[in-house]
Design a protein around this motif. Structure first.
Motif, PDB file in Angstrom:
ATOM      1  N   LEU A 439       0.821  -1.204   0.000  1.00 46.79           N
ATOM      2  CA  LEU A 439       0.000   0.000   0.000  1.00 46.79           C
ATOM      3  C   LEU A 439       0.858   1.258   0.000  1.00 46.79           C
ATOM      4  N   GLU A 440       1.975   1.218   0.708  1.00 46.64           N
ATOM      5  CA  GLU A 440       2.857   2.385   0.785  1.00 46.64           C
ATOM      6  C   GLU A 440       3.871   2.431  -0.346  1.00 46.64           C
ATOM      7  N   GLY A 441       3.893   1.400  -1.211  1.00 48.55           N
ATOM      8  CA  GLY A 441       4.895   1.352  -2.276  1.00 48.55           C
ATOM      9  C   GLY A 441       6.290   1.109  -1.762  1.00 48.55           C
ATOM     10  N   ALA A 442       6.404   0.497  -0.575  1.00 46.08           N
ATOM     11  CA  ALA A 442       7.715   0.255   0.042  1.00 46.08           C
ATOM     12  C   ALA A 442       8.316  -1.031  -0.528  1.00 46.08           C
ATOM     13  N   PRO A 443       9.643  -1.213  -0.378  1.00 41.34           N
ATOM     14  CA  PRO A 443      10.266  -2.461  -0.843  1.00 41.34           C
ATOM     15  C   PRO A 443       9.682  -3.678  -0.125  1.00 41.34           C
ATOM     16  N   CYS A 444       9.738  -4.809  -0.780  1.00 42.38           N
ATOM     17  CA  CYS A 444       9.246  -6.060  -0.183  1.00 42.38           C
ATOM     18  C   CYS A 444      10.018  -6.347   1.101  1.00 42.38           C
ATOM     19  N   PRO A 445       9.332  -6.641   2.221  1.00 41.43           N
ATOM     20  CA  PRO A 445      10.036  -6.893   3.488  1.00 41.43           C
ATOM     21  C   PRO A 445      10.982  -8.078   3.365  1.00 41.43           C
ATOM     22  N   ALA A 497       7.223  -2.915  -3.856  1.00 42.24           N
ATOM     23  CA  ALA A 497       8.381  -2.560  -4.665  1.00 42.24           C
ATOM     24  C   ALA A 497       9.445  -3.643  -4.515  1.00 42.24           C
ATOM     25  N   PRO A 498      10.406  -3.730  -5.427  1.00 43.97           N
ATOM     26  CA  PRO A 498      11.462  -4.747  -5.299  1.00 43.97           C
ATOM     27  C   PRO A 498      12.234  -4.580  -3.993  1.00 43.97           C
ATOM     28  N   GLY A 499      12.558  -5.698  -3.350  1.00 45.78           N
ATOM     29  CA  GLY A 499      13.302  -5.667  -2.102  1.00 45.78           C
ATOM     30  C   GLY A 499      14.202  -6.869  -1.963  1.00 45.78           C
ATOM     31  N   ASP A 500      15.307  -6.689  -1.239  1.00 46.28           N
ATOM     32  CA  ASP A 500      16.275  -7.770  -1.011  1.00 46.28           C
ATOM     33  C   ASP A 500      15.778  -8.644   0.137  1.00 46.28           C
ATOM     34  N   PRO A 501      15.515  -9.941  -0.084  1.00 52.89           N
ATOM     35  CA  PRO A 501      15.006 -10.792   1.003  1.00 52.89           C
ATOM     36  C   PRO A 501      16.011 -11.036   2.118  1.00 52.89           C
ATOM     37  N   ASN A 502      17.290 -10.734   1.890  1.00 55.99           N
ATOM     38  CA  ASN A 502      18.331 -10.995   2.902  1.00 55.99           C
ATOM     39  C   ASN A 502      18.824  -9.725   3.572  1.00 55.99           C
ATOM     40  N   ALA A 503      18.106  -8.610   3.410  1.00 55.28           N
ATOM     41  CA  ALA A 503      18.621  -7.312   3.883  1.00 55.28           C
ATOM     42  C   ALA A 503      18.103  -6.953   5.259  1.00 55.28           C
ATOM     43  N   PHE A 504      17.844  -7.923   6.107  1.00 53.50           N
ATOM     44  CA  PHE A 504      17.280  -7.620   7.433  1.00 53.50           C
ATOM     45  C   PHE A 504      18.380  -7.522   8.473  1.00 53.50           C
TER      46      PHE A 504
END
Length: 520
Positions: A439-445, A497-504
């Protein structure tokens, strides 16, 4: 020293092993280290098998029998077992069990006449006393549990969760850790499917009798290392015939016929008896008129229903909150207005945010967080009916999603909450987290953040949950050319939006977190 007892004779049967007519021996020394599982439908001869084993080994090793129907109390007259009536407190049973191990007395714990929950609690207390005996008294002992599916059920039943947990824990200790304390567990069950797998899996010796259900036949065949097509043979076994396998019995499946016994159960075997011949009028008088012997007998007192289980901590806290609200109502709360409801919801959200500020809150159970929430609401004197546990779960899922006030007040977010309400509880928080990002257009968690939303530290669990949701067509995942993950929510028409799955990165612990129910 190798001590063997004769269980019966090797018979001719559908499996090959041993010469028919030879003695079927059981090595007691090996049994003490490897445990035994007996399975067979009602009438297959399980109790007869256990009685044969107990009689043959009574003079060699100490024994304790957990007897739910009182069938084994007849061992006392012939072999000197002491019958322990379970109609006493759990503390008494634990102390008696400790003295049993100290003085090496063979006993039968009779649970006859108790309801299912009382049987589970008493058996757990007695087994706990045997297990917790002092090291100096760890003498070898056979612990026989008849109808083991009652004390280690595979699924919850009508009894309370507390009774099931303590009983299952005692059975698990017996089968998993009892060997080092000299306890050799021997469990018998009518159905393998009803017995907890972690209890059944610890046995290395098996005696499988007649059974009819496909799931039980398949499990019996697997335990014996037989092919599935051979499982049908268990339907054809006669009463008293079993297939034996294990280091204490045989290295390959052997059909055996259990030998005779010296004692018998009090119930015995029921035989057909001709009905008495009498006129119909006499039969009516016998039923509806009291006899001479009945008139002088005091009528039996009605059987009391078992007491209900004690309320949980959550129920007590909710009851206390309701009592306080009823005893001291706020003067202006006579009529709840939109303004007061909005203020109350804001106060509840503030309490939830305060709880979730602690990074460790994501890994505590919902029950612990609910207790913390109720106590904080009472401290702040938030009026109104306390939130129920299901309502708290829904509000917690929304709070964990991290939605800001402006987004939460929009109609689009209401659509996401309404759709999430129809999902399973363990994926509601994950869905709302993804919905907020979309909804916020944020990167994928990343996987670590998704794992926190479901109360876990494992990125692998996050990946499995996302895969499960995709298999149910709840979400759709894809990667962009850079390999970044995009998750779409087709029912809402949104995507992240595209997001890195390992960026936590794990958040730092807050120095002023004040979780009232934190451990340690």
């Amino acid at each position: 020293m190798k001590v063997g007892i004769e269980m019966g004779q090797v018979s001719s049967g559908p499996v090959s092993g041993g010469a028919p007519g030879t003695a079927a021996m059981l090595d007691l020394e090996e049994l003490l280290a490897t445990r035994l599982l007996v399975q067979g439908n009602s009438g297959s001869g399980k109790s007869h098998l256990l009685r044969r084993l107990l009689e043959q080994s009574a003079s060699v090793v100490q024994q304790a029998v957990i007897d739910p129907e009182g069938d084994f109390v007849t061992l006392a007259d012939r072999f000197g077992h002491v019958v322990v009536d379970a109609a006493r407190s759990e503390g008494d049973l634990q102390r008696i069990a400790a003295r049993v191990r100290q003085h090496r007395v063979s006993v039968v714990l009779s649970l006859e006449g108790l309801d299912a929950e009382a049987q589970m609690r008493c058996a757990a207390a007695f087994l706990g006393g045997l297990f917790d005996a002092e090291r100096d008294y760890w003498y070898p002992m056979l612990v026989v549990v008849d109808e083991a599916q009652l004390f280690a059920p595979a699924a919850a039943g009508e009894v309370s969760d507390e009774a099931r947990k303590v009983s299952l824990g005692a059975m698990t200790n017996l089968m998993c850790r009892g060997r080092k304390r000299g306890l050799a567990g021997i469990i018998a069950t009518q159905r393998l499917a009803k017995l907890a797998k972690n209890v059944a899996a610890e046995a290395s010796n098996f005696l499988m009798g007649r059974t009819f259900l496909d799931i039980d036949m398949a499990r019996a065949a697997d335990l014996l290392g037989m092919e599935r097509r051979q499982a049908e043979m268990f339907r054809d076994l006669e009463r008293g015939h079993f297939v034996a396998l294990g280091p204490a019995l045989s290295r390959r499946p052997v059909p055996i016929r259990i030998g005779p016994v010296e004692t018998s159960a009090r119930s015995g075997n029921f035989k057909l008896v001709p009905l008495p011949e009498q006129p119909a009028e006499d039969a009516r008088d016998l039923i509806f008129k009291a006899g001479e012997d009945e008139r002088a007998v005091r009528p039996a007192a009605p059987r009391r229903a078992p007491p209900p289980p004690p309320p949980s901590t959550n129920d007590l806290l909710a009851q206390l909150a309701r009592t306080r609200a009823a005893a001291a109502p706020e003067p202006q709360a006579a009529e709840a207005t939109e303004e007061t409801r909005a203020e109350r919801d804001a106060a509840l959200d503030a309490v939830l945010r305060e709880i979730l500020e602690d990074p460790e809150a994501a890994f505590r159970t919902v029950a612990v967080l609910y207790q913390d929430f109720l106590v904080r609401c009472r401290i702040r004197r938030i009026g109104g009916e306390p939130l129920s546990l299901p309502a708290f779960r829904r509000r917690l899922a929304v709070a964990r999603a991290g939605v800001d006030t402006a987004t939460a007040e929009g109609t689009e977010w209401d659509r996401a909450v309404a759709f999430a309400a129809d999902l399973a509880e363990d994926i509601q928080g994950v869905y709302l987290l993804l919905a907020r990002a979309a909804l916020e257009g944020a990167p994928c968690p990343p996987d670590g953040e998704i794992a926190r939303a479901c109360g876990s530290r494992s990125p692998g669990r996050a990946r499995r949950l996302v895969a499960y949701m995709e298999s149910r067509n709840i979400v759709v995942t894809r990667n962009d050319p850079r390999g970044l993950r995009i998750i779409a929510l087709p029912d809402l028409g949104w995507e992240t939006a595209p997001g890195d799955p390992n960026a936590f990165e794990e958040p730092a612990a807050s120095s002023d977190s004040r979780d009232l129910f934190a451990v340690g």
